[in-house]
Design a protein around this motif. Structure first.
Motif, short mmCIF file in Angstrom:
data_model
loop_
_atom_site.label_atom_id
_atom_site.label_comp_id
_atom_site.label_asym_id
_atom_site.label_seq_id
_atom_site.Cartn_x
_atom_site.Cartn_y
_atom_site.Cartn_z
N GLU A 172 0.86 -1.18 0.00
CA GLU A 172 0.00 0.00 0.00
C GLU A 172 0.90 1.23 0.00
O GLU A 172 2.05 1.14 0.43
CB GLU A 172 -0.91 0.00 1.22
CG GLU A 172 -2.04 -1.02 1.08
CD GLU A 172 -2.77 -1.26 2.39
OE1 GLU A 172 -3.55 -0.39 2.79
OE2 GLU A 172 -2.54 -2.32 3.00
N VAL A 189 -0.23 9.55 -8.56
CA VAL A 189 -1.24 8.53 -8.25
C VAL A 189 -1.81 7.95 -9.55
O VAL A 189 -2.01 6.74 -9.68
CB VAL A 189 -2.37 9.13 -7.36
CG1 VAL A 189 -3.56 8.18 -7.26
CG2 VAL A 189 -1.81 9.45 -5.97
N GLU A 190 -2.01 8.83 -10.51
CA GLU A 190 -2.55 8.40 -11.80
C GLU A 190 -1.54 7.52 -12.58
O GLU A 190 -1.91 6.50 -13.16
CB GLU A 190 -2.89 9.64 -12.63
CG GLU A 190 -3.97 9.40 -13.66
CD GLU A 190 -4.44 10.72 -14.26
OE1 GLU A 190 -4.20 10.94 -15.46
OE2 GLU A 190 -5.01 11.54 -13.49
N LYS A 234 -1.38 4.06 -11.18
CA LYS A 234 -2.55 3.27 -11.57
C LYS A 234 -2.38 2.74 -13.00
O LYS A 234 -2.56 1.54 -13.27
CB LYS A 234 -3.80 4.15 -11.47
CG LYS A 234 -5.10 3.45 -11.81
CD LYS A 234 -5.48 2.51 -10.68
CE LYS A 234 -6.53 1.50 -11.12
NZ LYS A 234 -6.63 0.39 -10.17
N LYS A 235 -2.00 3.64 -13.90
CA LYS A 235 -1.89 3.29 -15.32
C LYS A 235 -0.73 2.34 -15.57
O LYS A 235 -0.85 1.37 -16.32
CB LYS A 235 -1.67 4.55 -16.16
CG LYS A 235 -2.96 5.26 -16.51
CD LYS A 235 -2.70 6.34 -17.56
CE LYS A 235 -3.92 7.23 -17.72
NZ LYS A 235 -3.54 8.61 -18.00
N ASP A 268 -0.86 -0.59 -12.23
CA ASP A 268 -2.15 -1.01 -11.68
C ASP A 268 -2.13 -1.00 -10.15
O ASP A 268 -2.59 -1.93 -9.49
CB ASP A 268 -2.53 -2.41 -12.21
CG ASP A 268 -4.00 -2.71 -11.93
OD1 ASP A 268 -4.79 -1.75 -11.84
OD2 ASP A 268 -4.34 -3.90 -11.78
N THR A 306 -3.22 1.07 -6.65
CA THR A 306 -4.13 2.09 -6.12
C THR A 306 -3.52 2.70 -4.87
O THR A 306 -3.42 2.04 -3.83
CB THR A 306 -5.50 1.48 -5.80
OG1 THR A 306 -5.98 0.83 -6.99
CG2 THR A 306 -6.48 2.55 -5.37
N GLU A 340 -4.37 8.76 -1.93
CA GLU A 340 -3.96 10.10 -2.33
C GLU A 340 -4.07 11.03 -1.13
O GLU A 340 -5.15 11.23 -0.57
CB GLU A 340 -4.82 10.61 -3.49
CG GLU A 340 -4.30 11.92 -4.05
CD GLU A 340 -5.00 12.32 -5.34
OE1 GLU A 340 -5.54 11.45 -6.04
OE2 GLU A 340 -5.01 13.54 -5.62
#
Ligand SMILES: [Zn+2]
Length: 306
Positions: free
Chosen positions: A135, A144-145, A148-149, A152, A154, A157
């Protein structure tokens, strides 16, 4: 630019040892009204910009005083975008592998790992490959984006000060180049202690202001930058960990790995070598392990007694 002027708090006590005796270490070298999110990027190459710094006579800690409010600093980090950081994922990955190898020796059983100041998630991604449940906490929406991209992942934020963390949950917490960005390090470490399992380990990497490189480079030391609100010494780092209920189990100097491109583009004499995009690509794929030895890498265990 951030909205509104920054707020400052005049510290009456050392944020590490609570001592009251301190003197001016160095005066501010930049105009606060020109400060933007670009100045606090990890890869910002405009070194030498510092806040007004005080030196604690008791624990030798050097810290910004007055200190900009966490809300102001956070408003900058939330907007930070740093594509150069992600371009250096090869070198950063090597740095993080060394940390993960050390953690694996301490905790072969692995478990949950929390990375605070996770940026684009490179450390989390590598830890997950090794079998950790990962985590992360990260204030920059952009980072953060990307996490994710690209991986993958999460991330939570936000900031350590504001996110909610469960007690007694993590086997390991990593704070790589994080604690020097925090205005109240004792509170940060207490929160980390609370979220670690008994016997869990915090790994902390931070610049050493008494290192040879720091002294040799003087005012141009590359860790002198507006994002850094604190500069630790061995003594102040030990004081911080002990006061927060940690026992140091491993201590070493940190060897950075960068690409040749990253280094050349930060040395004015060699900048011409990376201007051509094809040459830049070439340099980006050459990792260089740099034994600057100007950061500490510390592993400390959560003591069972409160
Ligand atoms: Zn102190």
């Amino acid at each position: 630019m951030s909205e509104g002027p920054p707020h400052f708090e005049k510290l009456q006590r050392c944020p590490v040892c609570s001592g009251t005796g301190f003197s001016s270490y160095r005066k501010r070298t930049f105009d606060i009204s020109t400060l933007s999110e670009d100045n606090i990027k990890i890869t910002d190459s405009d070194y030498g910009k510092i806040w007004d710094l005080d030196l604690c006579e008791t624990c030798t800690h050097v810290f910004a005083n007055p200190i900009p409010s966490p809300a102001f600093i956070q408003s900058l980090y939330a907007k930070t975008e740093d594509p150069d950081y992600e371009e250096e994922s090869l070198g950063r990955g090597k740095n993080f592998q060394r940390i993960l190898n050390a953690l694996e020796k301490i905790h072969p059983e692995k478990g949950r790992l929390l990375d605070v100041g996770a940026a684009t998630g490179i450390l989390m991604h590598l830890a997950r490959e090794k079998g950790w449940v990962t985590e992360g906490v990260e204030p920059s929406s952009w980072a953060v984006e990307v996490a994710k991209k690209k991986y993958d992942l999460t991330l939570m934020e936000g900031n350590l000060e504001t996110v909610t963390l469960k007690s007694n949950t993590y086997t390991a917490v990593t704070l790589v180049d994080f604690i020097e960005h925090v205005s109240h390090p004792n509170e940060a470490l207490s929160k980390i202690r609370e979220t670690l399992k008994p016997g869990g380990t915090v790994c902390l990497v931070t610049p050493d202001i008494q290192s040879l490189a720091a002294r040799a480079m003087g005012k141009g030391w590359w860790h002198f930058r507006p994002g850094h609100l604190a500069y630790f010494t061995k003594k102040s780092l030990l004081t911080l960990l002990e006061r927060s209920g940690f026992q140091v189990i491993k201590w070493r100097r940190y060897a950075w790995t960068f690409s040749a491109h990253y280094l050349l583009s930060r040395m004015s004499l060699f900048k011409f070598l990376v201007k051509n995009p094809r040459m830049a690509f070439f340099w980006k794929n050459i990792p260089i392990k740099l034994a600057l030895r100007d950061s500490y890498e510390v592993y400390a265990r959560k003591e069972n007694s409160a």
